[in-house]
Write a protein that holds these residues in place. Structure first.
Motif, PDB file in Angstrom:
ATOM      1  N   VAL A 283      -2.044  -1.717  -4.463  1.00 18.55           N
ATOM      2  CA  VAL A 283      -3.133  -0.761  -4.722  1.00 18.55           C
ATOM      3  C   VAL A 283      -2.242   0.187  -5.383  1.00 18.55           C
ATOM      4  CG1 VAL A 283      -3.772   1.249  -3.593  1.00 18.55           C
ATOM      5  CG2 VAL A 283      -4.317  -1.333  -2.705  1.00 18.55           C
ATOM      6  N   ALA A 284      -2.095   0.990  -7.080  1.00 18.75           N
ATOM      7  CA  ALA A 284      -1.237   1.479  -7.452  1.00 18.75           C
ATOM      8  C   ALA A 284      -0.834   3.078  -7.027  1.00 18.75           C
ATOM      9  CB  ALA A 284      -1.338   1.648  -8.568  1.00 18.75           C
ATOM     10  N   PRO A 285       0.023   3.299  -7.024  1.00 19.19           N
ATOM     11  CA  PRO A 285       0.795   4.635  -6.575  1.00 19.19           C
ATOM     12  C   PRO A 285      -0.188   5.957  -6.669  1.00 19.19           C
ATOM     13  CG  PRO A 285       2.441   4.084  -7.155  1.00 19.19           C
ATOM     14  CD  PRO A 285       1.442   2.423  -7.641  1.00 19.19           C
ATOM     15  N   HIS A 286      -0.398   6.296  -5.995  1.00 18.42           N
ATOM     16  CA  HIS A 286      -1.543   8.252  -6.325  1.00 18.42           C
ATOM     17  C   HIS A 286      -2.800   8.048  -7.472  1.00 18.42           C
ATOM     18  CE1 HIS A 286      -0.138  12.252  -6.757  1.00 18.42           C
ATOM     19  NE2 HIS A 286      -1.000  12.417  -5.924  1.00 18.42           N
ATOM     20  N   HIS A 287      -3.264   7.251  -6.838  1.00 15.73           N
ATOM     21  CA  HIS A 287      -4.826   7.199  -7.762  1.00 15.73           C
ATOM     22  C   HIS A 287      -4.411   6.711  -9.550  1.00 15.73           C
ATOM     23  CE1 HIS A 287      -5.829   8.288  -3.802  1.00 15.73           C
ATOM     24  NE2 HIS A 287      -5.200   9.483  -4.313  1.00 15.73           N
ATOM     25  N   GLY A 288      -3.358   6.112  -9.399  1.00 15.83           N
ATOM     26  CA  GLY A 288      -3.026   5.779 -10.867  1.00 15.83           C
ATOM     27  C   GLY A 288      -2.417   7.006 -11.800  1.00 15.83           C
TER      28      GLY A 288
ATOM     29  N   TYR B 176      -2.358   3.257 -20.598  1.00 15.82           N
ATOM     30  CA  TYR B 176      -1.375   3.817 -20.926  1.00 15.82           C
ATOM     31  C   TYR B 176      -1.065   2.807 -20.004  1.00 15.82           C
ATOM     32  CZ  TYR B 176       3.032   4.779 -18.092  1.00 15.82           C
ATOM     33  OH  TYR B 176       4.445   5.505 -18.057  1.00 15.82           O
ATOM     34  N   LEU B 177      -2.029   2.652 -18.516  1.00 14.54           N
ATOM     35  CA  LEU B 177      -1.007   1.944 -16.996  1.00 14.54           C
ATOM     36  C   LEU B 177      -1.508   0.614 -17.191  1.00 14.54           C
ATOM     37  CD1 LEU B 177      -3.099   4.818 -14.939  1.00 14.54           C
ATOM     38  CD2 LEU B 177      -0.405   4.406 -15.084  1.00 14.54           C
TER      39      LEU B 177
ATOM     40  N   PHE C 237       0.846  -1.435  -0.322  1.00 10.66           N
ATOM     41  CA  PHE C 237      -0.070   0.467  -0.385  1.00 10.66           C
ATOM     42  C   PHE C 237       0.427   1.729  -0.106  1.00 10.66           C
ATOM     43  CE2 PHE C 237      -1.955  -3.527   2.050  1.00 10.66           C
ATOM     44  CZ  PHE C 237      -2.898  -3.545   1.622  1.00 10.66           C
ATOM     45  N   PRO C 238       1.129   1.925  -0.789  1.00 11.13           N
ATOM     46  CA  PRO C 238       2.369   2.745  -1.640  1.00 11.13           C
ATOM     47  C   PRO C 238       2.204   4.296  -1.565  1.00 11.13           C
ATOM     48  CG  PRO C 238       1.639   1.357  -3.283  1.00 11.13           C
ATOM     49  CD  PRO C 238       0.529   0.858  -2.444  1.00 11.13           C
ATOM     50  N   ALA C 239      -0.177   4.212  -1.404  1.00 12.02           N
ATOM     51  CA  ALA C 239      -0.766   5.831  -0.856  1.00 12.02           C
ATOM     52  C   ALA C 239      -0.014   6.264  -1.822  1.00 12.02           C
ATOM     53  CB  ALA C 239      -0.362   6.154   0.571  1.00 12.02           C
ATOM     54  N   ASP C 240       0.231   7.721  -2.046  1.00 15.09           N
ATOM     55  CA  ASP C 240       0.761   8.614  -2.920  1.00 15.09           C
ATOM     56  C   ASP C 240       2.292   8.914  -3.101  1.00 15.09           C
ATOM     57  OD1 ASP C 240      -1.869   8.911  -3.350  1.00 15.09           O
ATOM     58  OD2 ASP C 240      -1.733  10.834  -2.907  1.00 15.09           O
ATOM     59  N   VAL C 241       3.187   7.709  -2.487  1.00 17.23           N
ATOM     60  CA  VAL C 241       4.803   8.252  -2.660  1.00 17.23           C
ATOM     61  C   VAL C 241       5.035   8.546  -4.184  1.00 17.23           C
ATOM     62  CG1 VAL C 241       5.297   5.893  -3.162  1.00 17.23           C
ATOM     63  CG2 VAL C 241       7.332   7.365  -2.174  1.00 17.23           C
TER      64      VAL C 241
ATOM     65  N   ASP D 138       3.284   9.107 -11.862  1.00 14.89           N
ATOM     66  CA  ASP D 138       4.091   7.774 -10.388  1.00 14.89           C
ATOM     67  C   ASP D 138       3.973   6.812 -10.473  1.00 14.89           C
ATOM     68  OD1 ASP D 138       4.219  10.334  -8.877  1.00 14.89           O
ATOM     69  OD2 ASP D 138       2.778  10.750  -7.978  1.00 14.89           O
ATOM     70  N   ASN D 139       3.369   6.408 -12.088  1.00 20.17           N
ATOM     71  CA  ASN D 139       3.248   4.383 -12.090  1.00 20.17           C
ATOM     72  C   ASN D 139       4.562   4.478 -13.638  1.00 20.17           C
ATOM     73  OD1 ASN D 139       1.086   2.917 -10.304  1.00 20.17           O
ATOM     74  ND2 ASN D 139       0.053   5.803 -10.725  1.00 20.17           N
TER      75      ASN D 139
END
Length: 527
Positions: free
Chosen positions: A447-452, A482-483, A423-427, A456-457
């Motif tokens: 859980v992908a960082p910073h809401h996708g 892209y993601l 769970f990386p939050a918004d790192v 940051d991905n």
């Protein structure tokens, strides 16, 4: 009737008040025409008229509770007729023929005792009858209404005529109306204080989930209690009543049913642009990673509460606030008012008293005696001896000024049965670079960082994480192409389509599912 009509108008024609007005109109017609009318028939006719006026009222919670409350009163009337008979008058008349006839004070005292007894029994019946619907809609079991009603009803008997008189006289003479409005206002304030007093007492709790079949059987037995003939034998009455109470105890118990589940379950809830990851350990303990939504904090709080009830849990043992962005914490003040919470873990980087969201949490935590702690790198949160919950990365000291703390977000890692969740939050930025310096075990659920966020991905993060299942907690699907390509061929899921859950049993078998709009968890994606 004029007063009831005025009350209906002042209440903006709400369905429950319309039901009361219809019943009053029928009883008034029965009295003036000297014709007997059965209350059950009047209630049924009122129901039909309400559906004709607006069929959608059938799904209105207020309408449902209003009609069921009347059914509960009818049940009391049927099974406890002595409660409604004027036995006090009979005793008084009998005693008047003897030498020890009671004084007027004694008569008033007996009437008051009988009124309080009648109010308490009726309040109990209404509360028990409505508990399944109240629990289903509000995820809360409360018996506080029983003593509160007993204390507030005498005040309401004074306040209601005062309100009607104020509204009526106010049309002609505001000065005279104010003389009535002032004491009425203080009575209403007193009633509000009583409601506040009982709302925080021990007579309410979060239910540990309720089974559909228990609700069905409860409703069946409740119907039997109301509609069985009066000639029904006492043993059958006692059996039905006992079964009814047992179902209440089993179905609305505060003891969590989750203790019987020997698996770890994590849910990434659909809260729009925000984050709320709820995890139940095999022993039933609950931890929440962030709790917020850019759309609405109360909305996120409601989603968390509903999911808790569905999991069969009635408290949160720990909340981790990864950083102080609004969409990661604005649901927590609402949760503190609704659910028992043991400890809230804070990010040292965000410990700034000038931050309004954090200040609200600290203030609420003080009111509810909730523990506040800050995490440090490599700290572990010990909830279950079989589950390792650790801080993969965390700041160590507060920032000197209010600024974005995404880079310093707490990154939490969970390990159970040789499976890993991250769970990386918004790192972001340098925070991710520090992660890359350490070896990744390869994550089964991320859980992908910073809401996708595309920024940051990155390909570097994707290669480092090596995740099998990636969830994007967001309110939109921008950059989906892209993601999806970035993390391909791994499984990619978006909370815009519904909540996502990951279940891991004791043997390490991992199942990922998604909640569908048709109210079921989708076909499992097994690893």
């Amino acid at each position: 009737m004029a007063g009831m009509t005025l009350a209906w108008i002042l209440a903006e024609f709400r369905p429950p008040v319309f039901r009361a007005w219809l019943l009053g109109l029928m009883l008034f017609w029965s009295w003036t025409s000297f014709r007997k009318i059965r209350t059950v028939q009047a209630l049924g006719l009122a129901g039909w008229i309400c559906l004709i006026v607006n069929p959608s009222w059938l799904f209105d919670v207020g309408t449902q509770l209003s009609f069921l409350a009347i059914v509960a009163i009818l049940g009391c009337w049927k099974w406890m007729p002595s409660l409604f008979r004027n036995q006090i008058e009979t005793k008084l008349l009998t005693s008047e023929s003897t030498s020890d006839s009671p004084s007027s004070i004694q008569r008033g005292f007996r009437h008051a005792i009988h009124f309080l007894k009648q109010t308490a029994i009726i309040s109990l019946a209404i509360t028990l009858f409505l508990l399944p619907i109240l629990t289903a809609h509000f995820h809360l079991v409360s018996l506080a209404g029983i003593p509160a009603t007993v204390l507030a009803l005498p005040l309401l008997a004074i306040a209601l005529p005062g309100l009607i008189l104020t509204a009526t006289i106010g049309f002609f003479s505001p000065a005279i109306a104010s003389l009535i409005a002032t004491p009425t206002h203080y009575i209403l304030m007193l009633m509000s204080g009583l409601a506040e007093l009982f709302s925080r007492g021990p007579l309410q709790w979060l239910p540990a989930g309720i089974n559909f079949w228990i609700v069905a059987c409860f409703c069946l037995l409740a119907g039997l209690l109301v509609f069985l003939p009066k000639q029904t034998g006492i043993p059958l009455k006692a059996g039905i009543s006992t079964s009814w109470c047992l179902l209440l105890v089993i179905g609305l118990s505060p003891f969590p049913s989750s203790i019987f589940h020997q698996s770890l379950e994590c849910r990434v809830l659909s809260v729009g642009h925000g984050n709320a990851c709820l995890m139940r350990c095999p022993n039933g303990r609950i931890i929440l990673f962030d709790a917020g939504s850019m759309e609405n904090g109360r909305f996120a709080s409601s989603a968390i509460t509903a999911s808790l009830s569905d999991l069969g849990c009635n408290r949160i043992d720990a909340i981790v606030i990864s950083h102080t962005d609004t969409d990661h914490l604005n649901a927590i003040p609402f949760l503190m008012d609704e659910i028992p919470i043991h400890t809230i873990f804070l990010n040292p980087v965000g410990l700034n008293p000038r931050h309004p969201g954090l200040a609200a949490i600290v203030e609420k935590a003080g009111e509810h005696h909730i523990n506040l702690r800050y995490l440090q790198p490599e700290d572990e949160i010990r909830l279950d001896k079989k589950v390792r919950i650790s801080t993969r990365q965390c700041g160590s000291s507060p920032l000197s000024h209010l600024t974005s703390d995404n880079e310093h977000s707490i990154v939490m890692e969970v390990e159970y049965a040789d499976r890993h969740l991250l769970f990386p939050a918004d790192v972001s930025g340098d925070g991710q670079e520090r992660l890359f310096e350490e070896t990744s075990p390869g994550y089964d659920f991320l859980v992908a960082p910073h809401h996708g966020s595309i920024k940051d991905n990155t390909l570097d993060f994707s290669k480092w994480a090596g995740a099998e299942n990636i969830v994007f907690s967001t309110g939109d699907e921008n950059g989906q192409g892209y993601l999806t390509e970035l993390y391909s061929p791994q499984q990619v899921l978006w909370t815009t389509a519904g909540a996502v859950r990951c279940r891991i049993d004791a043997q390490g078998h991992c199942t990922v599912e998604q909640w569908h709009r048709n109210q079921y968890w989708g076909i499992p994606l097994e690893n």
